[in-house]
Structure formats: structure tokens, C-alpha cells
Design an enzyme around this catalytic site. Sequence first.
Site, PDB file in Angstrom:
ATOM      1  N   ASP A  98       0.898  -1.904  -0.869  1.00 32.87           N
ATOM      2  CA  ASP A  98      -0.359  -1.136  -0.524  1.00 32.87           C
ATOM      3  C   ASP A  98      -1.148  -1.422  -1.562  1.00 32.87           C
ATOM      4  O   ASP A  98      -1.044  -0.931  -2.754  1.00 32.87           O
ATOM      5  CB  ASP A  98      -0.191   0.493  -0.305  1.00 32.87           C
ATOM      6  CG  ASP A  98      -1.091   1.185   0.505  1.00 32.87           C
ATOM      7  OD1 ASP A  98      -2.384   0.894   0.277  1.00 32.87           O
ATOM      8  OD2 ASP A  98      -0.798   1.979   1.203  1.00 32.87           O
ATOM      9  N   ASP A 195      -6.377  -0.576   1.129  1.00 31.64           N
ATOM     10  CA  ASP A 195      -6.859   0.667   1.350  1.00 31.64           C
ATOM     11  C   ASP A 195      -8.326   0.551   1.289  1.00 31.64           C
ATOM     12  O   ASP A 195      -9.148  -0.119   0.634  1.00 31.64           O
ATOM     13  CB  ASP A 195      -6.501   1.504   0.118  1.00 31.64           C
ATOM     14  CG  ASP A 195      -6.678   2.817   0.130  1.00 31.64           C
ATOM     15  OD1 ASP A 195      -6.103   3.550   1.033  1.00 31.64           O
ATOM     16  OD2 ASP A 195      -7.646   3.412  -0.257  1.00 31.64           O
ATOM     17  N   GLU A 256      -7.240  -0.870   6.055  1.00 32.54           N
ATOM     18  CA  GLU A 256      -7.459   0.372   6.580  1.00 32.54           C
ATOM     19  C   GLU A 256      -9.012   0.534   6.726  1.00 32.54           C
ATOM     20  O   GLU A 256      -9.818   0.114   5.657  1.00 32.54           O
ATOM     21  CB  GLU A 256      -6.897   1.370   5.754  1.00 32.54           C
ATOM     22  CG  GLU A 256      -7.241   2.856   6.129  1.00 32.54           C
ATOM     23  CD  GLU A 256      -7.533   3.926   4.979  1.00 32.54           C
ATOM     24  OE1 GLU A 256      -6.979   5.013   5.279  1.00 32.54           O
ATOM     25  OE2 GLU A 256      -7.735   3.404   3.933  1.00 32.54           O
ATOM     26  N   HIS A 321       0.723   8.210   6.733  1.00 35.25           N
ATOM     27  CA  HIS A 321       0.837   9.443   5.662  1.00 35.25           C
ATOM     28  C   HIS A 321      -0.503  10.334   5.676  1.00 35.25           C
ATOM     29  O   HIS A 321      -0.434  11.235   4.693  1.00 35.25           O
ATOM     30  CB  HIS A 321       1.027   8.724   4.214  1.00 35.25           C
ATOM     31  CG  HIS A 321      -0.089   7.781   3.945  1.00 35.25           C
ATOM     32  ND1 HIS A 321      -0.479   6.732   4.641  1.00 35.25           N
ATOM     33  CD2 HIS A 321      -1.091   7.721   3.097  1.00 35.25           C
ATOM     34  CE1 HIS A 321      -1.581   5.932   4.237  1.00 35.25           C
ATOM     35  NE2 HIS A 321      -1.826   6.796   3.099  1.00 35.25           N
ATOM     36  N   ASP A 322      -1.409   9.815   6.531  1.00 34.56           N
ATOM     37  CA  ASP A 322      -2.792  10.824   6.359  1.00 34.56           C
ATOM     38  C   ASP A 322      -2.815  11.380   7.532  1.00 34.56           C
ATOM     39  O   ASP A 322      -3.868  12.192   7.484  1.00 34.56           O
ATOM     40  CB  ASP A 322      -3.865   9.748   6.347  1.00 34.56           C
ATOM     41  CG  ASP A 322      -4.068   8.876   4.698  1.00 34.56           C
ATOM     42  OD1 ASP A 322      -3.786   9.484   3.979  1.00 34.56           O
ATOM     43  OD2 ASP A 322      -4.439   7.885   5.132  1.00 34.56           O
TER      44      ASP A 322
HETATM   45  C1  GLC Z   1      -6.663   6.166   2.103  1.00 40.28           C
HETATM   46  C2  GLC Z   1      -5.440   6.338   1.917  1.00 40.28           C
HETATM   47  C3  GLC Z   1      -5.281   7.651   1.419  1.00 40.28           C
HETATM   48  C4  GLC Z   1      -5.913   7.916   0.283  1.00 40.28           C
HETATM   49  C5  GLC Z   1      -7.335   7.413   0.325  1.00 40.28           C
HETATM   50  C6  GLC Z   1      -8.002   7.070  -1.210  1.00 40.28           C
HETATM   51  O1  GLC Z   1      -7.489   6.523   3.192  1.00 40.28           O
HETATM   52  O2  GLC Z   1      -4.532   6.025   3.265  1.00 40.28           O
HETATM   53  O3  GLC Z   1      -4.064   8.445   1.391  1.00 40.28           O
HETATM   54  O4  GLC Z   1      -5.937   9.267  -0.246  1.00 40.28           O
HETATM   55  O5  GLC Z   1      -7.512   6.080   0.940  1.00 40.28           O
HETATM   56  O6  GLC Z   1      -7.447   6.057  -1.790  1.00 40.28           O
END
Ligand code: GLC
Length: 533
Positions: A98, A195, A256, A321-322
Site C-alpha cells: 500500500d 492511496d 483508491e 479497513h475504512d
Molecule cells: C485512504 C486510506 C485511509 C487513510 C486515508 C489517508 O482513504 O484508505 O485508511 O486514512 O487514505 O491516507
Amino acid sequence: MESAWWQDCIVYQIYPRSFQDSDHDGVGDLQGIIRRLDYIKSLGVDAIWLNPIFVSPMMDLGYDIADYRNIDPLFGTLGDAELLIEKAHELSLKVIFDLVLNHTSNEHPWFLESRESRDSDKADYYIWSDTVPNNWKAAFGGKGWTFDKQRGQYFFHSFLPQQPDLNWRNPAVADSLLDEVRFWLDKGVDGFRLDSINAIIKDDALRNNPRNYRRKLRSYDKQHHIFDRNRPESHSKLKMLRRLIDTYPDRMLIGEILVESPGEPEVAASYLGSTGDELNLSFDFSLITTRFSAAKWQRSAKRWYEAVGRHRTPAWVLNNHDVSRSISRFKNNEQKARLAAFFLFTQRGAIFMYYGEELGLRNSFVCRKDMHDPLGRRYWPFSKGRDPQRGPMLWNVGANHGFTEGSPWLPFAKNANSCTVENQELEKDSMLTLYRSLIRLRSKEHVLRMGVCDFLELKNTNLMAYTRTLEEACLLMLLNFSPKAQSASRAELGLQSSAGEEIFSTASPSARPRFSSDAVLLDGYEAVVFRLA
Ligand code: GLC
Ligand code: MG
């Protein structure tokens, strides 16, 4: 043409803090993951994706990276990471890391240097301004601009003030980041989950975001993010990243894509590039926010397939995880979770699952004082944050469920004892058994991985039906989204003359006959696969 591995892969997402502890500090680590690789392999998945494991002050639990080239001591050493890659590869498991390229930690040496003075070497590595230039907000609360005393200017952060956004308009920044990516490519990492990757370029004139009039909790969600996300220039940056990874064999990028709720699949698809020359895969999270109904899930899936098109690959995901774990979103209704799993593994493309999903692992209950997530701490009690879906994995019914010999960093889920790997391995009807058989079915039936998906329009709106077709092969999926038995006419399903061979069902063999002269019958929440002649 032969397909690339990522076009039909199943990826198992591991939240490293919560998978397996090996040094008794209550936090999962790389040696722990290595110890559990055989289990992961036994599921039949193709790859693992680890949430960030790099050196970090952990203000956002690793999404604030202070050194891209080293592992945080909490998780182990660089040697452990190399060993994990090696061991995974021995089992033919791909490894996805990641990478957070939109921002760094404020403890990253680049930021320390950047804040030092306006003419330091790294002065333009971040986004600085003499005044607060616009209305941009931070996703974790408050303004997006924070004053730095040392430099005497404001810097922009999409998330926490401890996560300053990098200035991708500076070619030196892009070069530096490509070097970090290359470092891991050389170590054999097969793919990267990028990310917040559609936020890397901000409007060059820093214009104000327009107001979004939806009633939302976070001030961040009360804006349309048209100037701090999705800028047209970001596509050329993604092409650059893609060119880099394509100089290595068999690598992939999954992004993402931050969008406005309840989802913007067209935006997520746009980052695949019109000729498939940007991200290999991107996430569309629409299903996660779509109410559990045949019609609504069908509409959502169709829209994603259409946005991606046949020449590119959709990725599918119900958990990460979110977001709250799907079984908890389904109010602990296991039948719904089983149906959702069937839906997931019978789609074309890449499938992403989240550790514990295969057990029906629920959210943990985390009280205010035990909270780690900055989002939860800021918005509690209106939001419980993201700790609940990050609870420890359940291996057995013994002390601390085999996760740790120390004290676990987050509490276990409530129904822990019925949800362990050890128990479910023995049960014919367990969630784990279902996941394994769905994955086995998918690996046996090439058409399930690569075949085109066409939805049927049925009169009975409790049911969903779709075919998957590839050359001569054709499978028909029939899903019952209601708790009651339902039927569809054989004519509608094209099961008219020859019955169609049933090759899979989520239910245990029922006493009820499957066919009447003109109908097909399904139990409540049952899903079935037929092979069509
Ligand atoms: C993405 C991740 C999340 C994180 C955010 C900031 O959305 O999935 O867990 O807090 O980015 O990096
Ligand atoms: Mg540990």
C-alpha cells in the site's frame, strides 16, 4: 490472448496490525503474517495486499509515511519484508503493498527540509501559501490549511495536519516518488494499492470548491471536491506510474479513488485510462453504500460494468479497513453475507476480500478510550471511527484467539468464539467453507473469471439473474435476495427445454424440488449456478 494475473485475481487484504502477532506486543507483524501464509494459500486466493507497513509516527496508523524504504519496527524489519515476499512467492502468492503517494508524514525528511526555509532544496515539495487561499477542508476535520511557524506559511493537507500533501506539480517530487516505487519493484513487490490517488494534483489556481448541500457530518463532505481532486492533469501522472511498472514483468497498480457518496463509478473507471494505460484496476465502492436488494445491487453492478467496459477490468469489493464490515452492515444476518459472497465471487474481474470476511467476522466494539483512529476520535460519538472494522483475526477459541500472547491492541469481535478458523474449518456449513467452495468454483470455471456478464430482467423483483459467457461456455446465476422462498419462470431464465445442470448452491440440499413444470424454485437467500447447454 492470454490474460494477465490481475485481470481475474482474488486479493486477500491484510490489516497487518490485526492479523497475527509474533513478538507478544499485542500488534500483528510481518513474522506473524509469514507464519499464516499457509492458511491464506489454503483459501485459494492469488495475492495478499498489506496496509502500509513503512516507518511512520502512526498518526493515521501508517498512512503517514516517514520513510518509504523501511519497515516500521512495530511490524518488523526490512529483512522481514524481504522474507515475506520470498515466502509468498514460494507459494505462488503475489504481494501488493500500500503506497501513499498523495502525502507523507510531517516527520518525513522531505517535509522537515521543506518547512526549514523557502529556498531549501525541498522547498517546493509540498503545497505552501502565504495566506489561506481557499475553502478547502481536511477529510479528518477542520481546515485543509495549517500554519507552519518555522517556515511562516500555510501548507495544505487533505487529511491530518500531520499528513502534508505532496506537490505533484513539481517534477522533482514525481521523480523522487518514482524512485521509491522502483525500490520496491526491485524487491519483487508485484503490485501497489495507491492511496487517494485521484487527489495527487490540485487546481493550479487553488480555486474554491463549490458547496455541496447534502446534509453531512463532516464539513469536508459539504463541498464538491472538484478543485482538490480529479484534476485533468492527474491522468498524465498515472500514465507515468504505469509506464514505470510496465518496465517490470507482471506488475499492477490498483487505485483508491475518492469520490462523492454514494459512488461515482465513471470517475473510478476514468483512471483506467481510455486505452487501459493508467491504473490496471481501480476501486468503485458503490456496492458498499447500496442497500441490499436485488434491483439496487443489479443497478449498481451494471453501472460499474458499463463504466469499465469490456476491454478493461472491474475490481469488486465489499469490505476494507475504512468501512463497517459487511456482516455488521447486514445487522449480523449471515444469510445475507453468504449471498453477498456468492455475488462477489461470480463477477468478472478482480475480487478483493478483507481478512476475517471469510469467517463472517463482525465489527469489534471499541469504546472512546480505546480508540486509535483519528477520524473516530474527532467525530465520536457521531461516528465510531474505523477501529471497529480493524479488530484482530480469530484463529482459535484459546487465549486471545491465537492472535497474540500479549494484550491485543483492539478488542475482539463479540461473537468471537463462533467465528474462529479452527471451528469453521470443521463445519460443513460455515462461512469459511462457503468462501473456499466459491473460490474453488471460480478457479475451476474459467468463464466465471473472464466471461462477459449480462443481467436478465425478471418479473420477480426479489430475484437477480445474470449469465456469464465466454466462447462456448455459459453459466446462469440466480440469487434470491429475500428471506422467503421465491420462484422464477423457466422461460424468463432460458431454462426452458433442457433443465440446465445445477452445479452450485449456497444452501444445503433442500427437500423441495428445484423445478416445477414451468418454474425454478429457490430457498430464502439462496443462490444457485446452472450450466447452460
Ligand atoms: C485512504 C486510506 C485511509 C487513510 C486515508 C489517508 O482513504 O484508505 O485508511 O486514512 O487514505 O491516507
Ligand atoms: Mg507484534
